[in-house]
Each structure stands twice: as structure tokens, then as C-alpha cells.
Design an enzyme around this catalytic site. Sequence first.
Site, short mmCIF file in Angstrom:
data_model
loop_
_atom_site.label_atom_id
_atom_site.label_comp_id
_atom_site.label_asym_id
_atom_site.label_seq_id
_atom_site.Cartn_x
_atom_site.Cartn_y
_atom_site.Cartn_z
N GLY A 431 0.68 -1.13 0.19
CA GLY A 431 -0.15 0.10 0.04
C GLY A 431 0.76 1.38 0.02
N GLY A 434 0.39 8.50 3.16
CA GLY A 434 1.02 9.53 3.73
C GLY A 434 2.10 9.20 4.58
N GLY A 436 4.04 6.69 3.94
CA GLY A 436 5.19 5.95 3.34
C GLY A 436 4.72 4.68 2.08
CB VAL A 438 3.78 -0.77 3.47
CG1 VAL A 438 4.23 -2.12 4.12
CG2 VAL A 438 3.80 0.21 4.39
CG ASP A 552 -4.41 7.41 12.18
OD1 ASP A 552 -3.81 7.10 11.21
OD2 ASP A 552 -5.71 7.88 12.32
#
Length: 724
Positions: A431, A434, A436, A438, A552
Site C-alpha cells: 500500500g 502519507g 510511506g 510499504v 490514529d
Amino acid sequence: MNFQFYLCTILIFIIRITNIVHSLTPDGLALLSLMSAVDNSSSSSAVFSDWDENDPDPCGWTGVSCDRNSSSTPDPPPRVVGISLAGKNLQGYIPSELGSLTSLRRLNLHGNKFSGSIPDQIFNATSLHSIFLYGNNLSGSLPTSMCSLPKIQNVDLSGNSLSGEIPKGLNQCKQLQRLILARNNFSGQLPGAVWPALMNLVQLDLSSNNLDGNIPEELGELKSLSGTLNLSFNHLSGKIPKSLGDLPMTVSFDLRANNLSGEIPQTGSFANQGPTAFLRNPLLCGFPLQKDCTVKSNAPPPMGVNSSNTGARPGHKGLSPGLILLISAADAAVVAFVGLILIYFYWKKKDHSTGCSCTGTIKLGRHLNKNRKSRFCGCFNGSLNNDIETDSEKGSSEGGEGDGEGELVAIDKGFSFELDELLRASAYVLGKSGLGIVYKVVLGNGIPVAVRRLGEGGDQQRYKEFVAEIHAIGKVKHPNVVKLRAYYWAPDEKLLISDFISNGNLGNALRGRTGQPSTSLTWSTRLKIAKGTARGLAYLHECSPRKFVHGDIKPSNILLDNEFQPYISDFGLNRLISIAGNEPSSSGGFMGGALPNIKPTNQEKINNYRAPEARINASRPTQKWDIYSFGVVLLELLTGKSPDHSLSTTSSSNEIHDLVKWVRKGFEDEKPLSEMVDPMLLQEVHAKKEVLATFHVALGCTEGDPEIRPRMKNVSENLEKIGT
């Protein structure tokens, strides 16, 4: 006189042999055959310095392990169960006498210089389950007599000079779990009948051989396969069989550098593959390659085509074949020249910051090899396993601000690998967000890890700050928190390596690709996920070295393994990304998890899991934020609805509170529980009291006033009481 001398010599030899026989066990004698088969050298002398023929117990010899309880008889002699003499620079042959070690389980002689064939007799050692002979000079064919071993599980013969065809007799190795035959000289076609019988096989590597013909359909029947199916660098041809899509979704393909053709199938596990899996097959097309299968060639019509179809005048013979070829070649040269000019200026502009030309890929940056003293440039193309190009190969000697020594550091001392291994490993994109990009990376030992690229910013002055933050995260050890294993720092590249969690995330399980929750999410499973997440979050708040605030919490940051055990991911990343010089975003949630290639949606950007006070600009995250977010996740588990449930009936100013307000209003209006709970849970009538208790915990977490919300420790304790 000479006769008497020879007679005395023979008598002394007989006496010596008799003493050895009486002093050594039969296993010890078999081991001495290995020492005798190795050429005398300084390295072998050091290895066998304690292999003493007068020692009645060989269990203390270098590289030998024993089991002293292998027999039910009183005072049994110890039996040799393991031989491990790897990487000792030993030169010689493998003696057949090792087959008399009937209790031998592991034979590990890799990384030496043994030559000759593998003797069939060693497979008389009926307890053998692991044979590691890779990295030698062995020749001959693959012995199918190894399949006579009832317990054989692991066979690694890679990096030798074995030849011949892959034998059909392999179908008798029914217990085999790992078969690694890479970097040999095997040839011929892959037999199809072998693979359906190997129902326990989890790893298959046949790369870098001379195999040809089609990929057999039967490979799709390897249902236990995990890690990578590696058929790269052979001469395989024809279409990729659609049956490979039936392999488990966690399997990575590596089909590079073959002669495969046609369209890449789009079914099943093909959806999880990155472009690197199919590179260097010029005739392949379709996703994920950037080559459209519908594009037709502009080549001239073949010789003999009727002139009426080509627009020629009646009776005209048309252009000669030689002239047609000359015109075509000139056209191709002009197009290629123009294309090269465009590519040169595009990538010159693109790569100005590092001097590392990675056409069509994402730059990894340059690193300094301590031993060879040469920089190299690694390039990603949806994965990590691309070619490494040294400056000596490029003829380049330029320097610049990006130069510097990269450092790959393992935080977990029991988890180690080399940077080269990481770069060459099979991988694909999980994926982008924001936080980074992966990748899932499968290391050489078959273990998958998640690798996050933080970006190319940050200067050396912030290195200590970065390392301090990394080590604080690395000290977090909890069964419900994703474990950070290692990191890489260079002036132009930062990588985080963590555990790979194989079953996706809670968001996918709740909504899936069709918007419907997984049928596996029973009430007991959801309660298990809620309890595990609460335990992990309570640990981060109360027991971790920094008393972390996640900031988050949402379903995409709660990863699930195959047993639906939850793992909290992405904590501490905002701070690391800020140090690395990039602007953090709240659209993460991929660290360590199995996800498809997706882009953040508008819904993810809104992040409806945040507490009301989190919407205030410049406010710092607090533990109360996390508690509110966890409460929203609980409500989603209970109702099956996402936080933007009733956007069509509420004003945009209230959209963040939609799910919370909807549930509160339902309780105020005394609506039946059946109108609020996920319909999939209605069949589990026995769980009604547990569902109701969980609703109350969630409502406590989502109180508008942060001071009223409970501590995460209390939330976890209350959840643990439910259902017990």
C-alpha cells in the site's frame, strides 16, 4: 628381515583398529568416515581437531549433536542426531557410510567445497528430516531415493552443479515441506504429475536452472505453499496458467527472466503480485506490467499479401522485401533515437538529487559497501528485488550530498539479515499512504517481513534523534502490537522492517471489497479482536517506555493474523516521518499488514475515528484521543457500520459523530437491539448480554468530554470481564 617388519606393522594396525572398535561407538566410526573423506588442509585440521578416534563418546566433537535418550534400553549409547559443519571450507566428498547413522535427523554441510555425487546410501539414515547441502560443488542427478525417508521435510541443494531433469519420482516425497534446487543445471520440462502429491510443500525454489517448456497447471494445486514460488531465470515458455491464481493469497510469484508470453491472468492470487514478478518476459502483457495486450504491432504486412489489401495500384508488384526491411529498420532506428533522447532528459531531471538512474522505478538511493568500497544503487519497481548496479559497472564516479554510509541495524538481536539479502528478496507493494510505501518482502529463509520506506529527507544531524525514537519503539514488546525488527538509515533513504501480519486488517475484514463483512467475523471473533486491541493499546499507554500515544487508531491500523489475533500497527510513525523530513499524514495503516495495492480514499482522508478535540488545529495527540477512536472501532464491530453511516441524512458538520450520535439516539429512543447490531450477529442470541455490555463500554469511550472518558487500562479490564 623385511617379512618380520611387515608382520609387525600388520599386527600393530590390527591392534589399533581393535582398540578403536572397542572404544568408539558405531556412530563414531561412521563420523570418522566423514573426516577421512575430507582433504587434509589447515581448515579441516582445525575443524576436526577434537575428533579423536580414542574418544569413546563422539557427542563432544565439533559439529556433532546427540540424543542420549533415544533408546528404551538401560544405559543406551548416545546416538548422533545432527551433523553441522557449515561454512568450514571443507573439500572432499560425502561418504556413503553416513547412511549407517540411523538416528541422524539433520545433515548440514552447506557452504563448503564438497564435490562428487550425493550417494544414495546416505538415505539409509531413516530418521533424516533435513538435508542442507547448498553452496557446494556437488554434481550428478537429483536422487529420488531421498523420498524413501519417511520423515523428510527440508531439502536445500541450491548452488551446486546438479543436472538432469526434475524426476517424476519426487511425487513420493509426500512429507516434503521445503524443496530448494536453485542455481543448478537442471534441464528439461517440469513434470506436472509431481506437484499434486506434495500437499505439505510450503516453499518451492527452482530458479536459475535450464528448465524449459510450459509451466504445468498442476502447480496451482500446491495449497500449502507460502512465501515465494520461484521459477525465475529459466527458459520456461508459453502462457502463465490461470491455475496459479488458486494458490494461497500470501504466495508471491517470481517468474522473471523466462520466455513466457500472453496476458497475465487477473484471478485469485495474481491480484497481489507486483510488476517485478513478471519482468524480463518480453512477450508478457497486462496488469501489473505497463504493457497493454490490445496494442497491435505496426510491422509491415508479410510477404505475399495481395496488393489490393495494401493500397497498391493494380498490376504493380509493390516494394521488394529487402526494401521493406530497410525502411522498417530505418523507422525503428529513428523512433528509438527520439525515445532515448526523451528518456534521457526526463530521468536527468528526475534523478538530479541522487545521481542514481532508476528508469521507470522508485529510487532506493545509494549505499556504501564497507568491504568493496563501492557505491551501489538499488531501484524499486513495486518491490525491492531489483538489480544492484555498482559504480564500477556503470563507469560512474560522481559524488554529491547524497553520498554516505548506510546502516542496517537489527533491533531484535535474534533477527538478522544482510542488506543485500533485503534488496534482492522477492517483494510486492502492499500500500501507499502519507506514511510511506510499504512492501511485503520474503527473505531468503522464507520469512516474510514488511518494509516501509519513509522517504529521502532528513539530514545527518537528526540521525541521533531518529535512532533514539526507533529504539524507543523497538522496546515495545506486546503480543498485540506489531514488532519493529530493524531499520535502515542513509542520508537519502530510511527503511523500517517489521513483522508481516498475514491476514489483512480489520477494515478489510469488516467491509471487504464488496462492502460486506467477512463471514468469519462471528461475535466471539469480534470480541477477541476488541479485547486484544484494548490490551495492546493499554500497554502502549501505561507500560511502554514512552507511554506512547498512537494518535490514529482505526480499523486499517488493526492488523489480523490467520487466527484473527489483532496487532496494533503504525504507532510512533508520525514522529519518525517528521524527523526524516516528510510531512506525516493520517492515512496510514499498512505497517506489517497484508493489503492490496490501493490509494487513500476521501473517506480515509477525513478520518472519522478522531475525537472532537482532535479537529482543533495545532492540538497535540493525547491518550484520550486514542480512547475515543477505540470506542468508534468498538461501535463499528458491534453495528457493522462505518463512522460515516448516515451522511445522506445529516449535515456535513456532524459527519464525524454520525455513528456515535446514531447509537446514542438509538439507546435514548429505546430502540430494539436488533435494529442497531450487525445483522450477522443476530443469529448468536446467546451473545445478547455480551453485546449490550460492549455497547456500554464503547459509549463510555466516546464521551464528548475527554475528562469523562475512562483510562485505557479500565476499558481493557471491563472488556475482559465480558464473556468470561
